[in-house]
Design an enzyme around this catalytic site. Structure first.
Site, PDB file in Angstrom:
ATOM      1  NE  ARG A  16      58.419 -51.787 -63.592  1.00  0.00           N
ATOM      2  CZ  ARG A  16      57.378 -50.959 -63.643  1.00  0.00           C
ATOM      3  NH1 ARG A  16      57.537 -49.687 -63.344  1.00  0.00           N
ATOM      4  NH2 ARG A  16      56.196 -51.393 -64.021  1.00  0.00           N
ATOM      5  CB  SER A 103      55.919 -48.205 -66.814  1.00  0.00           C
ATOM      6  OG  SER A 103      54.811 -47.357 -66.962  1.00  0.00           O
ATOM      7  CG  HIS A 104      55.938 -44.087 -64.559  1.00  0.00           C
ATOM      8  ND1 HIS A 104      55.126 -45.184 -64.381  1.00  0.00           N
ATOM      9  CD2 HIS A 104      56.310 -43.684 -63.324  1.00  0.00           C
ATOM     10  CE1 HIS A 104      55.007 -45.408 -63.084  1.00  0.00           C
ATOM     11  NE2 HIS A 104      55.711 -44.512 -62.426  1.00  0.00           N
ATOM     12  CE  LYS A 113      54.108 -52.905 -67.030  1.00  0.00           C
ATOM     13  NZ  LYS A 113      53.239 -51.819 -67.514  1.00  0.00           N
ATOM     14  CG  ASP A 247      52.285 -45.125 -69.290  1.00  0.00           C
ATOM     15  OD1 ASP A 247      51.951 -45.452 -70.444  1.00  0.00           O
ATOM     16  OD2 ASP A 247      52.228 -45.903 -68.318  1.00  0.00           O
ATOM     17  CG  ASP A 249      54.339 -49.233 -70.305  1.00  0.00           C
ATOM     18  OD1 ASP A 249      53.901 -48.157 -69.859  1.00  0.00           O
ATOM     19  OD2 ASP A 249      54.039 -50.337 -69.807  1.00  0.00           O
ATOM     20  CG  ASP A 251      50.568 -49.557 -69.627  1.00  0.00           C
ATOM     21  OD1 ASP A 251      51.003 -48.408 -69.396  1.00  0.00           O
ATOM     22  OD2 ASP A 251      50.712 -50.500 -68.824  1.00  0.00           O
ATOM     23  NE  ARG A 252      50.255 -45.218 -66.113  1.00  0.00           N
ATOM     24  CZ  ARG A 252      50.710 -44.245 -65.320  1.00  0.00           C
ATOM     25  NH1 ARG A 252      49.891 -43.563 -64.543  1.00  0.00           N
ATOM     26  NH2 ARG A 252      51.991 -43.937 -65.314  1.00  0.00           N
ATOM     27  CG  HIS A 334      46.443 -48.882 -65.826  1.00  0.00           C
ATOM     28  ND1 HIS A 334      47.282 -49.417 -66.771  1.00  0.00           N
ATOM     29  CD2 HIS A 334      47.240 -48.423 -64.837  1.00  0.00           C
ATOM     30  CE1 HIS A 334      48.544 -49.294 -66.367  1.00  0.00           C
ATOM     31  NE2 HIS A 334      48.545 -48.681 -65.200  1.00  0.00           N
TER      32      HIS A 334
END
Length: 459
Positions: A16, A103-104, A113, A247, A249, A251-252, A334
């Protein structure tokens, strides 16, 4: 510090950083080659990639693919996707995977990832440190190319991903629901229309479905209450049954009831756990230690076995593998499923909530209340220079309470109230979470602990 030191870019669980410095295409190429060398050493010959809507995602993923192919590894490009679509690809195709997303995080960031075949996570202790060291070496010295380079191909998995999720949760027979979805200009805008679209009794009201890595409407981080405001308003305005926020990407997933009130991730964990236990009687359910104590209570009441773990996806996934757990939930929204290669997917959690709501004639506020038993503070951060010293000062004030140190310090009182203090790994912060039976008791503990944490130490 060497210009090829990647320690600031390669974190505990992923890559990241800011593009292009330190995260450049050259670095992505070196990471691709290093990942490929790990794959070859473990007997593999191919990997799959996907990327989010950020402007830098395509060039970075292409550079990464070039690096991998230079080492004889073939690359299957799944193209645009959510992180859980990449996990689906890694499971469905049984290939190691690389997802390009931050992500966010704001637009200037990007990341990767990584996972092994079957969506098994890769963190510092399970290959990421090796990949980083190899990438640093490649950036300094180069890497000899394989005699036969890998090739590149494209695959579109969106329909198969949607069909797979629909096979796990059947939404066809539920009552009609009006659902407001805030995709935050992230990847939910790409996956939701296909997964929750055609053939289902869902009237989806879209908010910010346009893919835009500059996040023009609000940050794609539903954990921050200010990013839920638009969704909460829209749910009430449209007289919707439920609101969902993803979010960046996707995933949440966060859930809002018909009154526009958030349903806590702990309540969602309890609700999904009950559904999974109905299918798998007596099964193990994982929960991290910040989730409400309602979660283990509910799991036991429904004949399941709750197992408590540290915060973080690598710990949850490892515990799931070890215990054979069917489901795991975290306070950060998650949600992990054995049926989804033990990977986290906000979409599948959302579908379970839609199914539970659609099979009931009650509103979500009433349904969710069954799983909300206690009052939580939410996570409160304090900037502290001497983290360990402040924790000791707090402990000294509660000599009779029960203390455990599975992840940070958790202090539990005789009445069942508890708080957890965890030091951030990356910043001079202490993170406080408190839970109690009443608002008054929660506030009393919260204020007392914060006063100790934020007190100026005596010289």
């Amino acid at each position: 510090m060497s210009s090829h030191d990647l320690s600031g870019l390669v974190k505990a669980y992923d890559v990241r950083g800011v593009v292009p410095d330190p995260f450049s295409e050259d670095v992505a190429r070196a990471l691709g080659a290093a990942f490929a060398r790990l794959i070859v050493a473990e007997g593999g010959r191919s990997l799959v990639t996907a990327y989010d809507m950020r402007e830098s995602s395509v060039p970075l993923s292409r550079a990464f693919a070039e690096g991998a192919m230079s080492q004889g590894v073939s690359v299957v490009e799944a193209g645009l996707g959510s992180t859980d679509l990449l996990y689906f690809a890694a499971g469905h195709l049984n290939l190691p995977g690389a997802m390009f997303t931050a992500s966010h995080n704001p637009a200037k960031y990007n990341g990767i990832k990584l996972c092994r075949a079957g969506a098994t996570p890769i963190g510092q202790a399970s290959g990421l440190a090796t990949i980083r060291a190899e990438a640093e070496r490649i950036l300094s010295e180069g890497a000899p190319a394989a005699e036969v380079p890998g090739d590149i191909s494209a695959v579109d998995l969106l329909t198969e991903y949607a069909n797979y999720l629909r096979s796990l949760v059947d939404l066809t027979g539920i009552r009609p629901l009006k659902v407001v979805v805030d995709a935050g200009n992230g990847m939910g805008g790409y996956t939701v229309p296909v997964v929750l679209g055609e053939g289902l009794p869902l009237d989806v009201v879209p908010l910010y479905f346009e893919l835009d890595g500059d996040f023009p409407n609000h940050e794609a981080n539903p954990l921050d209450p200010k990013n839920l405001v638009d969704l909460q308003k829209a749910v009430v305005e449209h007289k919707a049954d439920i609101g969902l926020a993803f979010d960046g990407d996707a995933d949440r997933c966060f859930v809002v009831d018909e009154r526009g009130e958030p349903v806590s991730p702990s309540a969602i964990t309890g609700l999904v756990a009950v559904r999974e236990l109905a299918k798998n009687p007596g099964a193990t359910i994982i929960h991290n230690l910040i989730t409400s104590r309602a979660v283990p209570e509910i799991v036991r009441e429904h004949g399941g076995k709750p197992v408590r773990t540290r915060v973080g996806h690598s710990f949850i996934k490892a515990q799931m593998a070890e215990t054979g757990a069917v489901f795991g939930g975290e306070h950060s929204a998650h949600y992990y499923f054995r049926d989804f290669w033990r990977a986290d997917t906000g979409m599948l959690a959302a579908m379970h909530v839609l199914a539970a709501l659609g099979e009931s004639d009650r509103p979500l506020s009433s349904l969710g209340a069954e799983y909300e038993r206690y009052v939580a503070s939410g996570e409160i951060n304090s900037t502290v220079a001497d983290q360990a010293g402040r924790v000791q000062a707090v402990l000294a004030a509660f000599p009779d309470a029960d203390v455990d140190d599975l992840d940070g310090t958790t202090v539990t009182f005789p009445d069942g109230a508890w708080f957890n203090l965890r030091a951030s790994n990356t910043e001079p912060l202490l993170r406080l979470n408190v839970e109690a039976a009443t608002d008054v008791r929660m506030a009393e503990i919260r204020d007392r602990v914060l006063a100790l944490v934020r007190a100026t130490p005596e010289a």
